[in-house]
Design an enzyme around this catalytic site. Sequence first.
Site, PDB file in Angstrom:
ATOM      1  N   HIS A  48       0.834  -1.089  -0.130  1.00 22.76           N
ATOM      2  CA  HIS A  48       0.025   0.053  -0.081  1.00 22.76           C
ATOM      3  C   HIS A  48       0.847   0.968   0.107  1.00 22.76           C
ATOM      4  O   HIS A  48       0.411   2.380  -0.420  1.00 22.76           O
ATOM      5  CB  HIS A  48      -1.097   0.060   1.298  1.00 22.76           C
ATOM      6  CG  HIS A  48      -0.300   0.283   2.648  1.00 22.76           C
ATOM      7  ND1 HIS A  48      -0.117  -0.838   3.420  1.00 22.76           N
ATOM      8  CD2 HIS A  48      -0.008   1.488   3.126  1.00 22.76           C
ATOM      9  CE1 HIS A  48       0.408  -0.346   4.646  1.00 22.76           C
ATOM     10  NE2 HIS A  48       0.527   1.175   4.347  1.00 22.76           N
TER      11      HIS A  48
ATOM     12  N   ASP B 186       0.176  -7.703   1.471  1.00 24.08           N
ATOM     13  CA  ASP B 186       0.687  -6.166   1.416  1.00 24.08           C
ATOM     14  C   ASP B 186       2.034  -6.139   1.401  1.00 24.08           C
ATOM     15  O   ASP B 186       2.796  -5.364   2.178  1.00 24.08           O
ATOM     16  CB  ASP B 186      -0.045  -5.523   2.819  1.00 24.08           C
ATOM     17  CG  ASP B 186       0.070  -4.180   2.858  1.00 24.08           C
ATOM     18  OD1 ASP B 186       0.250  -3.447   1.600  1.00 24.08           O
ATOM     19  OD2 ASP B 186      -0.191  -3.530   3.832  1.00 24.08           O
TER      20      ASP B 186
ATOM     21  N   SER C 119       4.718   2.622   7.828  1.00 22.40           N
ATOM     22  CA  SER C 119       4.258   1.279   7.131  1.00 22.40           C
ATOM     23  C   SER C 119       5.541   0.865   6.040  1.00 22.40           C
ATOM     24  O   SER C 119       6.190   1.780   5.293  1.00 22.40           O
ATOM     25  CB  SER C 119       3.172   1.555   6.416  1.00 22.40           C
ATOM     26  OG  SER C 119       1.982   1.931   7.187  1.00 22.40           O
TER      27      SER C 119
END
Length: 323
Positions: free
Chosen positions: A147, A188, A266
């Site tokens: 992402h 992811d 992230s």
Amino acid sequence: MAVMVLGSFSLLHIHNHFPPIHKHYITSSSSSSSSNTPKSQKNLLTRRRTIAFGPILFVAVASSLTHLAIAQQQQEEDPLEQEEDRVVQLFQEASPSVVFIKDLEIVRSPKTTSDDVNLIEDENAKVEGTGSGFIWDKFGHIVTNYHVVAKLAADGSGIHRCKIYLADTIGNGFYREGKIVGVDPAYDLAVLKVNVEGIELKPVAVGTSQNLHVGQSCFAIGNPYGYENTLTTGVVSGLGREIPSPNGRAIRGAIQTDADINAGNSGGPLIDSYGHVIGVNTATFTRKGTGVSSGVNFAIPIDTIVRIVPYLIVYGTSYKDRF
């Protein structure tokens, strides 16, 4: 003051008990000059030797006491200070392997070319998002979340670029354009590559998530809100969690932690007390309507990453989708 008393006592002890020994030694000498020495001179020589031993013994005792005091002080060092030093060293060793990722959207104009807007952040480019990643190997492969680079991965027009800030083994910072090697939205995960010809990188130390225990310490390194090289600390709060992936499927076996993972964290590594990567920081639950982290954070376990990333590097897609 105590040392001085001990030194005086030792000197007195030698003076009272050693003269007969020294006297006997001098008398039994084979030298003719010694045998002819008057008794009064022999006693004087004995006393002089006894007095000479006094300062030597005093220095030896004082030195021993000094070393003893230093050793005791080291043993009594503040445990909190020891823990802080350990965390500082942990961060210093691990942070050169962590990278800062910027997703840039190029705004083209008639006067600009692709070379002009390559990685320039000015009126021709705007930052669409930021994230973190870590160096997987010395060939320039970078592991991050899907992402973080989803817009770049889905871009068919060439207006998105990925700018990666990283450092070499001696700490010199530089940046390169990152190219997507492979992605796996189901977990992811994404792998990027930068050109590092002539530059030596420091890959992360890969650990294992198989033997993790709830309560053990863990540390998240990343770039929350664009602030580079940020460290947050916490513990493993839970294991075997299930979190949603970008394609709507469930990622099973996730690590739950209370180490803060905010926007920009992230893709960064979650490491253990030995500096080994045990997961990729991925998601956080936010308080409804606020966007503020609730303190419940998740990381994809490193055992999953070790299984998927090599296939992304070789085949450019996840193993399950190869056939």
